[in-house]
Scaffold this motif. Structure first.
Motif, PDB file in Angstrom:
ATOM      1  N   ASN A   1      43.770  26.327  43.652  1.00 49.70           N
ATOM      2  CA  ASN A   1      42.767  27.809  44.699  1.00 49.70           C
ATOM      3  C   ASN A   1      42.152  28.626  43.442  1.00 49.70           C
ATOM      4  OD1 ASN A   1      43.182  28.907  46.680  1.00 49.70           O
ATOM      5  ND2 ASN A   1      45.150  30.662  46.296  1.00 49.70           N
ATOM      6  N   CYS A   2      41.366  28.040  42.827  1.00 48.75           N
ATOM      7  CA  CYS A   2      39.733  29.013  42.395  1.00 48.75           C
ATOM      8  C   CYS A   2      39.387  29.322  43.016  1.00 48.75           C
ATOM      9  CB  CYS A   2      39.412  27.659  40.953  1.00 48.75           C
ATOM     10  SG  CYS A   2      38.927  26.446  41.722  1.00 48.75           S
ATOM     11  N   GLY A   3      39.040  27.812  45.379  1.00 54.80           N
ATOM     12  CA  GLY A   3      38.331  28.830  45.463  1.00 54.80           C
ATOM     13  C   GLY A   3      37.053  28.125  45.842  1.00 54.80           C
ATOM     14  N   ALA A   4      36.806  27.107  44.783  1.00 52.84           N
ATOM     15  CA  ALA A   4      35.426  26.397  44.433  1.00 52.84           C
ATOM     16  C   ALA A   4      34.932  25.679  45.170  1.00 52.84           C
ATOM     17  CB  ALA A   4      35.224  25.821  42.807  1.00 52.84           C
TER      18      ALA A   4
ATOM     19  N   GLY B   1      34.757  30.689  36.235  1.00 54.40           N
ATOM     20  CA  GLY B   1      35.647  31.225  36.958  1.00 54.40           C
ATOM     21  C   GLY B   1      35.700  30.740  38.617  1.00 54.40           C
ATOM     22  N   CYS B   2      37.103  31.696  39.141  1.00 54.98           N
ATOM     23  CA  CYS B   2      36.845  31.816  40.528  1.00 54.98           C
ATOM     24  C   CYS B   2      35.957  31.826  41.484  1.00 54.98           C
ATOM     25  CB  CYS B   2      38.514  32.460  41.296  1.00 54.98           C
ATOM     26  SG  CYS B   2      40.234  31.257  39.633  1.00 54.98           S
ATOM     27  N   ASN B   3      36.354  31.893  42.843  1.00 53.17           N
ATOM     28  CA  ASN B   3      35.089  32.846  43.657  1.00 53.17           C
ATOM     29  C   ASN B   3      35.384  33.639  44.365  1.00 53.17           C
ATOM     30  OD1 ASN B   3      34.003  29.537  43.307  1.00 53.17           O
ATOM     31  ND2 ASN B   3      32.115  30.519  44.328  1.00 53.17           N
ATOM     32  N   GLU B   4      35.166  34.339  44.687  1.00 55.11           N
ATOM     33  CA  GLU B   4      35.001  36.303  45.681  1.00 55.11           C
ATOM     34  C   GLU B   4      34.569  35.601  46.296  1.00 55.11           C
ATOM     35  OE1 GLU B   4      36.271  38.826  44.005  1.00 55.11           O
ATOM     36  OE2 GLU B   4      35.563  39.466  42.520  1.00 55.11           O
ATOM     37  N   SER B   5      34.920  36.321  47.629  1.00 55.32           N
ATOM     38  CA  SER B   5      34.890  35.990  49.283  1.00 55.32           C
ATOM     39  C   SER B   5      33.491  36.245  49.325  1.00 55.32           C
ATOM     40  CB  SER B   5      35.254  37.057  50.134  1.00 55.32           C
ATOM     41  OG  SER B   5      34.574  38.509  49.880  1.00 55.32           O
ATOM     42  N   ASP B   6      32.799  36.757  48.904  1.00 56.25           N
ATOM     43  CA  ASP B   6      31.434  36.602  48.804  1.00 56.25           C
ATOM     44  C   ASP B   6      30.214  35.461  47.815  1.00 56.25           C
ATOM     45  OD1 ASP B   6      31.326  37.619  46.536  1.00 56.25           O
ATOM     46  OD2 ASP B   6      30.167  39.563  46.588  1.00 56.25           O
ATOM     47  N   ASP B   7      31.410  34.829  47.306  1.00 53.31           N
ATOM     48  CA  ASP B   7      30.173  33.744  47.393  1.00 53.31           C
ATOM     49  C   ASP B   7      30.348  34.338  45.361  1.00 53.31           C
ATOM     50  OD1 ASP B   7      30.752  31.224  48.736  1.00 53.31           O
ATOM     51  OD2 ASP B   7      28.254  31.856  49.240  1.00 53.31           O
ATOM     52  N   ARG B   8      30.585  35.066  45.267  1.00 53.43           N
ATOM     53  CA  ARG B   8      30.207  35.177  43.603  1.00 53.43           C
ATOM     54  C   ARG B   8      31.513  34.246  42.292  1.00 53.43           C
ATOM     55  NH1 ARG B   8      30.070  41.916  43.152  1.00 53.43           N
ATOM     56  NH2 ARG B   8      31.452  41.188  44.388  1.00 53.43           N
ATOM     57  N   TYR B   9      31.012  34.282  40.944  1.00 57.10           N
ATOM     58  CA  TYR B   9      31.642  34.276  40.527  1.00 57.10           C
ATOM     59  C   TYR B   9      32.553  34.771  39.736  1.00 57.10           C
ATOM     60  CZ  TYR B   9      29.330  29.352  41.407  1.00 57.10           C
ATOM     61  OH  TYR B   9      29.168  28.348  41.687  1.00 57.10           O
ATOM     62  N   THR B  10      34.214  34.482  39.489  1.00 56.09           N
ATOM     63  CA  THR B  10      34.630  35.621  38.034  1.00 56.09           C
ATOM     64  C   THR B  10      35.703  35.217  37.786  1.00 56.09           C
ATOM     65  OG1 THR B  10      35.910  37.723  38.005  1.00 56.09           O
ATOM     66  CG2 THR B  10      36.315  36.522  40.344  1.00 56.09           C
ATOM     67  N   LEU B  11      35.833  35.698  36.328  1.00 59.48           N
ATOM     68  CA  LEU B  11      36.407  34.893  35.347  1.00 59.48           C
ATOM     69  C   LEU B  11      37.963  35.985  35.350  1.00 59.48           C
ATOM     70  CD1 LEU B  11      34.477  33.745  32.474  1.00 59.48           C
ATOM     71  CD2 LEU B  11      35.803  33.115  33.922  1.00 59.48           C
ATOM     72  N   ALA B  12      38.321  36.628  35.683  1.00 54.37           N
ATOM     73  CA  ALA B  12      39.149  37.766  36.370  1.00 54.37           C
ATOM     74  C   ALA B  12      40.616  37.377  36.191  1.00 54.37           C
ATOM     75  CB  ALA B  12      38.790  39.413  37.167  1.00 54.37           C
TER      76      ALA B  12
ATOM     77  N   LEU C   1      46.127  41.119  38.965  1.00 50.25           N
ATOM     78  CA  LEU C   1      46.516  40.057  39.659  1.00 50.25           C
ATOM     79  C   LEU C   1      47.302  40.419  41.646  1.00 50.25           C
ATOM     80  CD1 LEU C   1      48.843  37.301  37.683  1.00 50.25           C
ATOM     81  CD2 LEU C   1      46.579  37.337  38.562  1.00 50.25           C
ATOM     82  N   LEU C   2      47.566  41.565  41.135  1.00 45.19           N
ATOM     83  CA  LEU C   2      48.019  42.648  42.409  1.00 45.19           C
ATOM     84  C   LEU C   2      45.931  43.105  43.441  1.00 45.19           C
ATOM     85  CD1 LEU C   2      49.892  43.019  44.691  1.00 45.19           C
ATOM     86  CD2 LEU C   2      50.133  45.337  43.554  1.00 45.19           C
ATOM     87  N   TRP C   3      45.772  43.555  41.946  1.00 39.76           N
ATOM     88  CA  TRP C   3      44.657  43.304  42.762  1.00 39.76           C
ATOM     89  C   TRP C   3      43.743  43.294  43.099  1.00 39.76           C
ATOM     90  CZ3 TRP C   3      38.977  43.718  39.733  1.00 39.76           C
ATOM     91  CH2 TRP C   3      38.251  44.247  40.909  1.00 39.76           C
ATOM     92  N   LEU C   4      43.299  41.354  42.391  1.00 44.12           N
ATOM     93  CA  LEU C   4      43.044  40.599  43.449  1.00 44.12           C
ATOM     94  C   LEU C   4      43.513  40.441  44.580  1.00 44.12           C
ATOM     95  CD1 LEU C   4      41.811  38.621  40.009  1.00 44.12           C
ATOM     96  CD2 LEU C   4      40.332  39.594  40.951  1.00 44.12           C
ATOM     97  N   ASN C   5      44.814  39.970  44.385  1.00 43.36           N
ATOM     98  CA  ASN C   5      45.614  39.498  45.326  1.00 43.36           C
ATOM     99  C   ASN C   5      45.420  40.041  46.851  1.00 43.36           C
ATOM    100  OD1 ASN C   5      48.665  38.522  47.095  1.00 43.36           O
ATOM    101  ND2 ASN C   5      48.466  37.216  46.252  1.00 43.36           N
ATOM    102  N   LEU C   6      45.860  41.895  46.239  1.00 44.26           N
ATOM    103  CA  LEU C   6      45.266  42.845  47.627  1.00 44.26           C
ATOM    104  C   LEU C   6      43.959  42.524  48.332  1.00 44.26           C
ATOM    105  CD1 LEU C   6      46.817  45.535  46.316  1.00 44.26           C
ATOM    106  CD2 LEU C   6      47.837  43.797  48.261  1.00 44.26           C
ATOM    107  N   ARG C   7      42.774  41.657  47.549  1.00 45.10           N
ATOM    108  CA  ARG C   7      41.086  41.998  48.442  1.00 45.10           C
ATOM    109  C   ARG C   7      40.974  40.338  47.817  1.00 45.10           C
ATOM    110  NH1 ARG C   7      37.523  41.711  43.545  1.00 45.10           N
ATOM    111  NH2 ARG C   7      36.883  42.993  44.905  1.00 45.10           N
ATOM    112  N   ARG C   8      41.893  39.401  47.816  1.00 44.12           N
ATOM    113  CA  ARG C   8      40.940  38.488  48.508  1.00 44.12           C
ATOM    114  C   ARG C   8      41.132  37.671  50.147  1.00 44.12           C
ATOM    115  NH1 ARG C   8      42.907  32.304  45.538  1.00 44.12           N
ATOM    116  NH2 ARG C   8      40.575  32.369  44.648  1.00 44.12           N
ATOM    117  N   HIS C   9      40.040  37.075  50.019  1.00 48.98           N
ATOM    118  CA  HIS C   9      39.816  36.539  51.176  1.00 48.98           C
ATOM    119  C   HIS C   9      40.657  36.040  52.219  1.00 48.98           C
ATOM    120  CE1 HIS C   9      37.894  34.558  54.384  1.00 48.98           C
ATOM    121  NE2 HIS C   9      36.831  36.214  54.573  1.00 48.98           N
ATOM    122  N   PRO C  10      40.889  36.182  53.622  1.00 49.28           N
ATOM    123  CA  PRO C  10      42.312  35.448  53.589  1.00 49.28           C
ATOM    124  C   PRO C  10      42.483  33.631  53.454  1.00 49.28           C
ATOM    125  CG  PRO C  10      41.042  36.682  55.721  1.00 49.28           C
ATOM    126  CD  PRO C  10      40.917  37.148  54.356  1.00 49.28           C
TER     127      PRO C  10
END
Length: 389
Positions: free
Chosen positions: A75-78, A223-234, A292-301
């Motif tokens: 579920n990295c979103g790439a 890393g994984c994709n943010e909702s705005d297409d940016r990559y992150t290794l967080a 992980l909770l911070w990322l989960n709360l802000r991840r795009h649906p």
């Protein structure tokens, strides 16, 4: 197939705190198979992760294939961000969501006992906290009735509060149950699969990919994709903190057990190996789940299955609570409140152990099995390519 309007309605519902209903299991498998057929024709994402090269070895996708591929997905979103057929295209290809919905069905189908598989759909933060709080309250009341809730400092001697043999029996049974239930589930998942013999090389590769979280790099090592297409290794880093923090805490308990039966019972000084391992592990289990909770709360649906967010968060919160109460116990172990702190911590640990087989932790077991199958399978000739030649 989900329309853009349906996806938008889900996003609005999540933003308003509403519960998004789970997808029917047969429909989830059928939908994932439909998307794999489209991906197999396109193959743009073939180099992204193990899912797509494993997909290219198949022309048709039965339920077993879909469950295998779903548990390979991290579920990295790439693939979602790279896909030309993603919503709002009429094909509505969203592999991360389709695979997440199938993964939950994997857990439910292979759960042991079978009747408890329904817990995967009802495991949320409220239930997790209520379970931990209820168990902690029970232990606190036991101490209060014994008159030992508040006491003279005991120099960190936990066994003066709860006898060693009682703790071994209680937590050994809970942890043993979790191992048994997850082991039977994994064996059911593996049954009927004949990718080939397990070799040292395939086992080593699967272990490396699991321990290094290889496929959380999105196939491009960024890393994984943010909702705005940016990559992150967080996400990968917080997973590592959580996983290795858990292992360090487990190692701390194991070393303390060896010390005890070797004639060196607790309490141990803060510079001892059990305390150092537990402290480092606790800090990892504090930072990792918080991230992980911070990322989960802000991840795009659109990333994953929104209906499973409560289960994800329940496991994260239990890990965080276990670590927080453990570190509080370490800080207050030489005070008169040690018994109270110990009861609260043990309640959180017991709740964590009892819910391990029926919550998010199950993904680690099934993912390791899928990674092992892929490591074996990729060493076999690709019959489709041989046929083409």
């Amino acid at each position: 197939m989900q329309s853009l309007d349906a996806l938008a309605r889900e996003a609005v519902a999540l933003a308003n705190g509403e519960v998004v209903p789970a997808t029917d299991s047969a429909a989830a498998t059928t939908e994932a198979a439909r998307q794999m057929q489209i991906c197999n024709a396109c193959r743009y994402c073939e180099t992204f992760c193990a899912v797509f090269p494993a997909m290219t070895r198949r022309l048709d996708f039965n339920a077993g294939d879909i469950h295998y591929l779903a548990n390979l997905c991290h579920n990295c979103g790439a693939c979602l961000h790279a896909c030309q057929y993603a919503p709002p295209h009429e094909f509505a290809v969203n592999v991360p969501r389709a695979m997440a919905q199938v993964r939950q069905q994997t857990y439910t189908d292979h759960a042991w006992p079978q009747a408890l598989g329904a817990l995967y759909r009802h495991n949320g933060v409220t239930l997790a906290l209520a379970g931990a709080g209820g168990l902690a309250l029970f232990l606190v009341l036991v101490l209060a009735l014994r008159g030992t809730l508040l006491h003279e400092p005991l120099a960190g001697n936990f066994y003066a509060v709860f006898p060693h043999n009682l703790l071994v029996a209680l937590f050994g049974a809970a942890f043993g149950w979790a191992v048994l239930a997850l082991g039977i589930g994994a064996s059911r998942f593996w049954r009927g699969r004949t990718p080939g013999a397990v070799t040292g090389a395939s086992a080593a590769e699967a272990a490396h990919n699991a321990l290094a979280l290889t496929y959380l790099d999105g196939g491009h090592h960024e890393g994984c994709n943010e909702s705005d297409d940016r990559y992150t290794l967080a996400r990968r880093r917080f997973h590592h903190l959580t996983f290795y923090g858990f292992l360090l805490c487990f190692a701390s308990t194991g070393v303390a057990t060896l010390y005890h039966y070797a004639g060196h019972p607790a309490p141990y000084p803060v510079t001892s190996l059990p305390v150092l391992l537990g402290t480092l592990g606790g800090l990892g289990l504090l930072a990792g789940p918080a991230g992980l909770l911070w990322l989960n709360l802000r991840r795009h649906p659109l990333h994953g299955d929104p209906a499973q967010r409560p289960m994800d968060r329940a496991f994260i919160v239990l890990l965080f609570a276990t670590s927080l109460t453990g570190l509080a116990l370490l800080a207050g172990r030489d005070t008169g409140a040690m018994a109270l702190l110990l009861a609260v911590h043990l309640g959180c640990v017991l709740a964590l152990f009892l819910t391990l087989p029926y919550g998010k932790f199950a993904h680690a077991v099934y993912r390791c099995a899928a990674l092992l199958q892929w490591a074996i399978e990729r060493r076999q000739p690709n019959r489709l390519q041989l046929g083409a030649d």
